[in-house]
Design a protein around this motif. Structure first.
Motif, PDB file in Angstrom:
ATOM      1  N   ALA A   1       0.834  -1.279  -0.014  1.00 41.47           N
ATOM      2  CA  ALA A   1       0.101  -0.089   0.179  1.00 41.47           C
ATOM      3  C   ALA A   1       0.628   1.461  -0.075  1.00 41.47           C
ATOM      4  CB  ALA A   1      -0.880  -0.123   1.209  1.00 41.47           C
ATOM      5  N   ASP A   2       2.263   1.153   0.337  1.00 41.63           N
ATOM      6  CA  ASP A   2       2.919   2.375   0.604  1.00 41.63           C
ATOM      7  C   ASP A   2       4.261   2.005   0.182  1.00 41.63           C
ATOM      8  OD1 ASP A   2       3.124   5.036   1.341  1.00 41.63           O
ATOM      9  OD2 ASP A   2       3.134   4.634   3.559  1.00 41.63           O
ATOM     10  N   TYR A   3       4.662   2.799  -0.802  1.00 41.90           N
ATOM     11  CA  TYR A   3       6.017   2.379  -1.641  1.00 41.90           C
ATOM     12  C   TYR A   3       6.648   3.852  -1.782  1.00 41.90           C
ATOM     13  CZ  TYR A   3       9.370   1.379  -5.159  1.00 41.90           C
ATOM     14  OH  TYR A   3      10.773   1.301  -5.939  1.00 41.90           O
ATOM     15  N   TRP A   4       7.786   4.176  -1.373  1.00 41.60           N
ATOM     16  CA  TRP A   4       8.533   5.405  -1.712  1.00 41.60           C
ATOM     17  C   TRP A   4       9.815   5.086  -2.217  1.00 41.60           C
ATOM     18  CZ3 TRP A   4       8.554   7.516   4.229  1.00 41.60           C
ATOM     19  CH2 TRP A   4       7.302   7.690   4.622  1.00 41.60           C
ATOM     20  N   VAL A   5      10.189   5.924  -2.999  1.00 36.22           N
ATOM     21  CA  VAL A   5      11.444   5.971  -3.650  1.00 36.22           C
ATOM     22  C   VAL A   5      12.207   7.262  -3.262  1.00 36.22           C
ATOM     23  CG1 VAL A   5      12.972   6.116  -5.866  1.00 36.22           C
ATOM     24  CG2 VAL A   5      10.624   4.521  -5.541  1.00 36.22           C
ATOM     25  N   LEU A   6      13.277   7.336  -2.751  1.00 36.28           N
ATOM     26  CA  LEU A   6      14.111   8.413  -2.039  1.00 36.28           C
ATOM     27  C   LEU A   6      15.119   8.755  -3.259  1.00 36.28           C
ATOM     28  CD1 LEU A   6      14.564  10.499   0.021  1.00 36.28           C
ATOM     29  CD2 LEU A   6      16.247   8.732   0.883  1.00 36.28           C
ATOM     30  N   ASN A   7      14.963   9.614  -4.127  1.00 36.29           N
ATOM     31  CA  ASN A   7      15.858  10.292  -5.127  1.00 36.29           C
ATOM     32  C   ASN A   7      16.806  10.944  -4.644  1.00 36.29           C
ATOM     33  OD1 ASN A   7      16.850  11.385  -7.332  1.00 36.29           O
ATOM     34  ND2 ASN A   7      14.869  11.930  -8.411  1.00 36.29           N
ATOM     35  N   VAL A   8      17.710  10.441  -4.420  1.00 38.18           N
ATOM     36  CA  VAL A   8      18.928  11.282  -3.937  1.00 38.18           C
ATOM     37  C   VAL A   8      19.493  12.366  -4.571  1.00 38.18           C
ATOM     38  CG1 VAL A   8      19.727   9.440  -2.103  1.00 38.18           C
ATOM     39  CG2 VAL A   8      20.873   9.532  -4.207  1.00 38.18           C
TER      40      VAL A   8
ATOM     41  N   GLN B   1      14.279  14.356  -3.639  1.00 38.69           N
ATOM     42  CA  GLN B   1      12.767  14.335  -3.697  1.00 38.69           C
ATOM     43  C   GLN B   1      12.512  13.042  -3.136  1.00 38.69           C
ATOM     44  OE1 GLN B   1      12.263  14.763  -7.885  1.00 38.69           O
ATOM     45  NE2 GLN B   1      11.952  16.992  -7.772  1.00 38.69           N
ATOM     46  N   LEU B   2      11.220  12.797  -2.880  1.00 35.85           N
ATOM     47  CA  LEU B   2      10.517  11.524  -2.510  1.00 35.85           C
ATOM     48  C   LEU B   2       9.452  11.432  -3.387  1.00 35.85           C
ATOM     49  CD1 LEU B   2      10.844   9.235  -0.455  1.00 35.85           C
ATOM     50  CD2 LEU B   2       8.829  10.476   0.885  1.00 35.85           C
ATOM     51  N   HIS B   3       9.590   9.934  -3.925  1.00 29.81           N
ATOM     52  CA  HIS B   3       8.436   9.546  -4.834  1.00 29.81           C
ATOM     53  C   HIS B   3       7.566   8.945  -3.949  1.00 29.81           C
ATOM     54  CE1 HIS B   3      10.300  10.920  -8.852  1.00 29.81           C
ATOM     55  NE2 HIS B   3      11.161  11.042  -8.110  1.00 29.81           N
ATOM     56  N   VAL B   4       6.255   9.001  -3.789  1.00 31.24           N
ATOM     57  CA  VAL B   4       5.522   8.475  -3.012  1.00 31.24           C
ATOM     58  C   VAL B   4       4.332   7.506  -3.993  1.00 31.24           C
ATOM     59  CG1 VAL B   4       3.645   8.439  -1.019  1.00 31.24           C
ATOM     60  CG2 VAL B   4       5.675  10.134  -1.153  1.00 31.24           C
TER      61      VAL B   4
ATOM     62  N   SER C   1      -1.470   6.123  -7.885  1.00 28.05           N
ATOM     63  CA  SER C   1      -1.070   7.373  -7.415  1.00 28.05           C
ATOM     64  C   SER C   1       0.536   7.437  -7.395  1.00 28.05           C
ATOM     65  CB  SER C   1      -1.725   7.692  -6.394  1.00 28.05           C
ATOM     66  OG  SER C   1      -1.191   8.915  -5.461  1.00 28.05           O
ATOM     67  N   GLU C   2       1.213   8.371  -7.925  1.00 31.07           N
ATOM     68  CA  GLU C   2       2.591   8.975  -7.528  1.00 31.07           C
ATOM     69  C   GLU C   2       2.530  10.443  -7.254  1.00 31.07           C
ATOM     70  OE1 GLU C   2       6.943   8.920  -9.798  1.00 31.07           O
ATOM     71  OE2 GLU C   2       5.203   8.315 -10.630  1.00 31.07           O
ATOM     72  N   VAL C   3       3.220  10.746  -5.995  1.00 36.34           N
ATOM     73  CA  VAL C   3       3.315  12.227  -5.726  1.00 36.34           C
ATOM     74  C   VAL C   3       4.520  12.370  -5.517  1.00 36.34           C
ATOM     75  CG1 VAL C   3       2.654  13.700  -4.119  1.00 36.34           C
ATOM     76  CG2 VAL C   3       0.918  12.375  -4.762  1.00 36.34           C
ATOM     77  N   ILE C   4       5.466  13.397  -6.146  1.00 36.20           N
ATOM     78  CA  ILE C   4       6.636  13.786  -5.705  1.00 36.20           C
ATOM     79  C   ILE C   4       6.668  14.837  -4.826  1.00 36.20           C
ATOM     80  CG2 ILE C   4       8.632  14.618  -6.695  1.00 36.20           C
ATOM     81  CD1 ILE C   4       7.595  13.042  -9.558  1.00 36.20           C
ATOM     82  N   ILE C   5       7.560  14.692  -3.460  1.00 40.62           N
ATOM     83  CA  ILE C   5       7.639  15.821  -2.647  1.00 40.62           C
ATOM     84  C   ILE C   5       9.093  16.055  -2.518  1.00 40.62           C
ATOM     85  CG2 ILE C   5       7.236  15.864  -0.001  1.00 40.62           C
ATOM     86  CD1 ILE C   5       5.278  13.480  -0.250  1.00 40.62           C
ATOM     87  N   GLY C   6       9.047  17.556  -2.288  1.00 40.20           N
ATOM     88  CA  GLY C   6      10.607  18.087  -2.467  1.00 40.20           C
ATOM     89  C   GLY C   6      10.953  17.946  -0.834  1.00 40.20           C
ATOM     90  N   GLU C   7      12.310  18.083  -0.797  1.00 35.49           N
ATOM     91  CA  GLU C   7      13.283  17.769   0.353  1.00 35.49           C
ATOM     92  C   GLU C   7      12.848  18.553   1.667  1.00 35.49           C
ATOM     93  OE1 GLU C   7      17.516  18.980   0.706  1.00 35.49           O
ATOM     94  OE2 GLU C   7      16.862  20.159  -1.299  1.00 35.49           O
TER      95      GLU C   7
END
Length: 196
Positions: free
Chosen positions: A137-144, A148-151, A162-168
């Motif tokens: 249900a919850d998968y995150w990719v931490l783009n170093v 950014q974090l892709h949720v 759903s894919e949401v990109i969150i800034g640092e």
């Protein structure tokens, strides 16, 4: 007359066959591989940014979840008969036998995090499809690289809806632990200033 050759078919592996190959010594002892969607994938080398982010995220989550969940780092999870990936971090249900009899299954996984430096496309596309199809249900990719974090949420048969990109500078709460607020910056390697 125009003839076309038949398309080739890849031979897919099962988890049982994958384990047997390991027992037979098919893989070099230091070779890092994982089984995903029936394919044996050679895992990419970890750069310093990846290693830093992984260590920081692990320490952060270990202290945050304490006795609420088990934070596993680069250990297998059993998605199905054809996938046994080793995510960078898996936050899983605490097992009284410490998973001595099985690897965590999707119903026991709260959150998966992959740290991406050179593997961003693979983590966002191939791994997201496997995790989504399995119902994580919850998968995150931490783009170093982009900090950014892709949720990924709302799992479906073909990946995530759903894919949401969150800034640092933002923060996020895991679905299973909405009371916890995790700063993205705390998971990323610190910015190092270069002085003359």
């Amino acid at each position: 007359m125009l003839t076309t050759e038949p398309a080739f078919t890849l031979r897919k592996w099962t988890v049982k066959e994958y384990h047997k190959l390991g027992e037979m010594g098919f893989f070099h002892p230091e070779e890092r591989v994982e089984l995903l969607l029936g394919n044996i994938i050679k895992m990419s080398a970890k750069g310093t940014a990846h290693t830093s982010a992984l260590g920081r995220t692990d320490r952060l989550l270990q202290s945050l979840f304490a006795n609420l969940a088990w934070v596993r780092m680069q250990d297998p999870i059993a998605l199905d008969d054809n996938s046994e990936p080793e995510p960078d971090i898996a936050v899983v249900r605490i097992d009284p036998f410490d998973y001595a009899t099985h690897h965590p299954t999707p119903s026991e996984v709260y959150l998966i995090i992959e740290v991406a430096d050179s593997s961003l496309t693979f983590d966002r596309e191939i791994k997201a499809k496997a995790y989504g199809r399995s119902g994580i249900a919850d998968y995150w990719v931490l783009n170093v690289n982009e900090r950014q974090l892709h949720v990924f949420r709302e799992p479906a048969e073909n990946g995530y809806q759903s894919e949401v990109i969150i800034g640092e500078t933002a923060s996020i709460s895991p679905l299973e632990f909405p009371a916890f607020n995790i700063a993205i910056q705390a998971m990323l390697p610190p910015l190092v200033s270069v002085s003359n």
